[in-house]
Design an enzyme around this catalytic site. Structure first.
Site, PDB file in Angstrom:
ATOM      1  CG  HIS A  72     -11.597 -31.008  -1.003  1.00 10.31           C
ATOM      2  ND1 HIS A  72     -12.640 -30.398  -0.976  1.00 10.31           N
ATOM      3  CD2 HIS A  72     -11.395 -30.499  -2.614  1.00 10.31           C
ATOM      4  CE1 HIS A  72     -13.358 -30.553  -2.175  1.00 10.31           C
ATOM      5  NE2 HIS A  72     -12.463 -30.757  -2.661  1.00 10.31           N
ATOM      6  CG  ASN A  98     -15.281 -32.013  -5.561  1.00 11.27           C
ATOM      7  OD1 ASN A  98     -16.005 -31.722  -3.954  1.00 11.27           O
ATOM      8  ND2 ASN A  98     -14.561 -31.959  -5.818  1.00 11.27           N
ATOM      9  CB  CYS A 126     -12.998 -27.627  -3.398  1.00 13.37           C
ATOM     10  SG  CYS A 126     -13.964 -28.644  -5.341  1.00 13.37           S
TER      11      CYS A 126
HETATM   12  C1  LIG Z   1     -11.528 -37.379 -12.712  1.00 11.02           C
HETATM   13  C2  LIG Z   1     -10.614 -38.586 -12.132  1.00 11.02           C
HETATM   14  C3  LIG Z   1     -11.492 -39.294 -10.940  1.00 11.02           C
HETATM   15  C4  LIG Z   1     -10.088 -39.282 -13.440  1.00 11.02           C
HETATM   16  O1  LIG Z   1      -9.261 -40.909 -12.951  1.00 11.02           O
HETATM   17  P1  LIG Z   1      -8.736 -41.263 -14.588  1.00 11.02           P
HETATM   18  O2  LIG Z   1      -8.668 -42.000 -13.547  1.00 11.02           O
HETATM   19  O3  LIG Z   1      -7.198 -39.702 -14.287  1.00 11.02           O
HETATM   20  O4  LIG Z   1      -8.922 -41.272 -15.608  1.00 11.02           O
HETATM   21  P2  LIG Z   1      -9.104 -40.826 -16.926  1.00 11.02           P
HETATM   22  O5  LIG Z   1      -9.738 -38.944 -16.985  1.00 11.02           O
HETATM   23  O6  LIG Z   1      -7.693 -40.842 -17.307  1.00 11.02           O
HETATM   24  O7  LIG Z   1     -10.110 -41.727 -17.635  1.00 11.02           O
HETATM   25  C5  LIG Z   1      -9.236 -43.427 -18.325  1.00 11.02           C
HETATM   26  C6  LIG Z   1     -10.637 -43.410 -18.771  1.00 11.02           C
HETATM   27  O8  LIG Z   1     -11.526 -43.536 -18.143  1.00 11.02           O
HETATM   28  C7  LIG Z   1     -12.701 -42.743 -19.057  1.00 11.02           C
HETATM   29  N1  LIG Z   1     -14.072 -42.668 -18.518  1.00 11.02           N
HETATM   30  C8  LIG Z   1     -13.603 -41.548 -17.883  1.00 11.02           C
HETATM   31  N2  LIG Z   1     -14.819 -41.072 -16.587  1.00 11.02           N
HETATM   32  C9  LIG Z   1     -15.488 -42.437 -16.729  1.00 11.02           C
HETATM   33  C10 LIG Z   1     -16.635 -42.683 -16.063  1.00 11.02           C
HETATM   34  N3  LIG Z   1     -16.981 -41.548 -15.392  1.00 11.02           N
HETATM   35  N4  LIG Z   1     -16.946 -43.951 -16.143  1.00 11.02           N
HETATM   36  C11 LIG Z   1     -16.369 -45.080 -17.013  1.00 11.02           C
HETATM   37  N5  LIG Z   1     -14.909 -44.446 -17.655  1.00 11.02           N
HETATM   38  C12 LIG Z   1     -15.010 -43.396 -17.427  1.00 11.02           C
HETATM   39  C13 LIG Z   1     -11.802 -42.297 -20.053  1.00 11.02           C
HETATM   40  O9  LIG Z   1     -13.140 -41.652 -20.988  1.00 11.02           O
HETATM   41  C14 LIG Z   1     -10.654 -42.959 -20.219  1.00 11.02           C
HETATM   42  O10 LIG Z   1     -10.789 -43.795 -20.883  1.00 11.02           O
HETATM   43  P3  LIG Z   1      -9.796 -43.915 -22.373  1.00 11.02           P
HETATM   44  O11 LIG Z   1      -8.679 -44.384 -21.643  1.00 11.02           O
HETATM   45  O12 LIG Z   1     -10.633 -44.978 -23.481  1.00 11.02           O
HETATM   46  O13 LIG Z   1      -9.822 -42.107 -23.099  1.00 11.02           O
HETATM   47  C15 LIG Z   1      -9.623 -38.207 -11.445  1.00 11.02           C
HETATM   48  O14 LIG Z   1      -8.083 -37.432 -12.665  1.00 11.02           O
HETATM   49  C16 LIG Z   1      -9.555 -37.168 -10.527  1.00 11.02           C
HETATM   50  O15 LIG Z   1      -9.781 -37.063  -9.333  1.00 11.02           O
HETATM   51  N6  LIG Z   1      -9.263 -35.895 -10.759  1.00 11.02           N
HETATM   52  C17 LIG Z   1      -9.276 -34.655  -9.641  1.00 11.02           C
HETATM   53  C18 LIG Z   1     -10.675 -34.891  -9.335  1.00 11.02           C
HETATM   54  C19 LIG Z   1     -11.265 -33.212  -9.131  1.00 11.02           C
HETATM   55  O16 LIG Z   1     -10.183 -32.026  -9.860  1.00 11.02           O
HETATM   56  N7  LIG Z   1     -12.321 -32.702  -8.734  1.00 11.02           N
HETATM   57  C20 LIG Z   1     -12.307 -31.036  -8.898  1.00 11.02           C
HETATM   58  C21 LIG Z   1     -11.853 -29.877  -8.142  1.00 11.02           C
HETATM   59  S1  LIG Z   1     -11.244 -30.360  -6.289  1.00 11.02           S
END
Ligand SMILES: CC(C)(COP(=O)(O)OP(=O)(O)OC[C@H]1O[C@@H](n2cnc3c(N)ncnc32)[C@H](O)[C@@H]1OP(=O)(O)O)[C@@H](O)C(=O)NCCC(=O)NCCS
Length: 360
Positions: free
Chosen positions: A247, A277, A111
């Site tokens: 980003h 993204n 990225c």
């Molecule tokens: C990925 C991201 C959006 C997830 O958000 P989060 O608030 O951390 O959510 P979590 O991963 O803790 O998931 C929370 C819950 O939602 C669920 N979930 C995950 N994706 C889901 C989706 N698309 N729809 C519904 N539920 C979802 C999970 O299973 C989890 O359920 P559980 O609590 O029963 O286990 C966030 O962590 C993020 O943006 N990370 C960085 C992104 C990244 O790395 N981008 C690439 C590099 S630049």
């Protein structure tokens, strides 16, 4: 002192769109969840390869700079989804542009790729190796995505953008930059892809290791620290930043970085709702859109923090030049696409031999 001024810019977003509601037709997800956790509403799915997206974006950037392709001296293509590894994909872009006097190389830092590519082209111009360059960020993230994994497939999209850089004495261009990599955390964002030694498991493009929450925290901290460092180096305060173009991985990451650095929310440019993204293409696309939306003013101080697999990080501070309008428009277009975004996803899955998605 010679700097590399940005004199041309262009974007290329493939037309097929997939909304959050489209994804909810085959994944256990919802518009509410995706919007509240990421800020994303829709993303594009490409019907062509990365080099075609890159070629169209570069053609538009050259037109905006009023530069003839034969005068171009360097093509740098940043991506982590190249449609050819050998020969490099940038040679295809050079060939299609007719930029036969240009050197070309590919660069992959995921990225942050466009920011690293910009850094190298800037250095080659400042040291007089070349007089100009086109720097491109282009991605088809739809290709390696495990479409049935809701924690990944809602996050990414396809697209490209390109900037033309030219040697200039006007004082515009990059003022300060920081590049780095938290390599001890390289496994928390990884796709099995590349050549493996004998005896090691075969690679699988769709096998991702992705620890979203850990990446989130590391992204916020690294982008904020690098941003504070470049401002300090340039002798500027957060209040001097006219526009922050980070980003676009998650609206919550953008908000957290802006808060930590001390940049008011209204000065942070956000288009993650439109494209998700697009990895290396996020910042250049966002800058093109900031120009189109008249949010870039002549002489503006622009801060661009980024983060990606590696875990690579960067922050780039630039001063925009006098011109915010393109010299001319290009008539280069993508080939037409009659498929919807969902139909393209089905084709990608069918090509991999995966069963077509069904309603959850
Ligand atoms: C990925 C991201 C959006 C997830 O958000 P989060 O608030 O951390 O959510 P979590 O991963 O803790 O998931 C929370 C819950 O939602 C669920 N979930 C995950 N994706 C889901 C989706 N698309 N729809 C519904 N539920 C979802 C999970 O299973 C989890 O359920 P559980 O609590 O029963 O286990 C966030 O962590 C993020 O943006 N990370 C960085 C992104 C990244 O790395 N981008 C690439 C590099 S630049």
């Amino acid at each position: 002192m010679t700097s590399a001024a940005i004199t041309g810019w262009g974007k290329c977003l493939p037309p097929a769109t997939v909304t959050n509601d489209d994804l909810a037709t085959f994944l256990d997800t919802s518009d509410d969840w995706i919007t509240s956790r990421t800020g994303m509403k829709e993303r594009r799915i490409s019907h062509v390869g990365v080099s075609e997206l890159a070629y169209v974006a570069a053609s538009r950037a050259l037109a905006a700079a009023n530069m003839n392709a034969k005068d171009l001296e360097l093509v740098v293509l940043a991506s982590c989804t190249f449609d050819s590894m050998l020969p490099n994909a940038s040679s295809k872009v050079q060939y299609k542009l007719g930029a036969k006097n240009a050197a070309c190389y590919d660069l992959n830092t995921a990225c942050t790729g466009f920011m690293y590519a910009l850094s190298t082209a800037n250095a080659l111009i400042k040291t007089g190796v070349v007089k100009n360059a086109v720097v491109i960020g282009a991605e088809t993230m739809s290709q390696p995505i495990p479409w049935m994994d809701r924690s990944l497939s809602v996050l990414f999209g396809d697209g490209a953008a390109a900037w033309v850089l030219e040697a200039s004495e006007d004082g515009s261009g990059i003022l300060a930059e920081r590049l780095g990599c938290i390599a001890e955390a390289r496994d928390i964002l990884a796709i099995d892809y590349g050549f493996t030694p004998p005896g090691e498991p075969r690679n699988d493009l769709c096998h991702w290791n992705f620890q979203g929450q850990d990446i989130f925290k590391k992204a916020v901290n690294a982008m904020a620290k690098a941003s504070i460092d470049v401002l300090k180096e340039a002798g500027l305060k957060p209040s001097d930043v006219d526009l922050c173009v980070p980003h676009q991985a998650n609206k919550r990451i953008i908000d957290a970085v802006a808060k930590k650095v001390g940049i008011p929310a209204e000065r942070a440019f956000v288009n993650v709702h439109r494209y998700g993204n697009i990895s290396s293409a996020t910042v250049p696309v966002a800058v093109v859109e900031a120009l189109e939306e008249n949010r870039m003013t002549p002489g503006a101080y622009v801060l661009m923090p980024a983060f990606g697999a590696g875990l690579t990080w960067s922050a780039t501070l630039m001063k925009w030049g006098d011109r915010t309008l393109p010299y001319r428009q290009s008539d280069v277009e993508l080939p037409p696409c009659s498929d919807s975004g969902l139909e393209l996803i089905h084709k990608i899955m069918a090509d991999r031999g995966e069963p077509l998605p069904t309603k959850p």
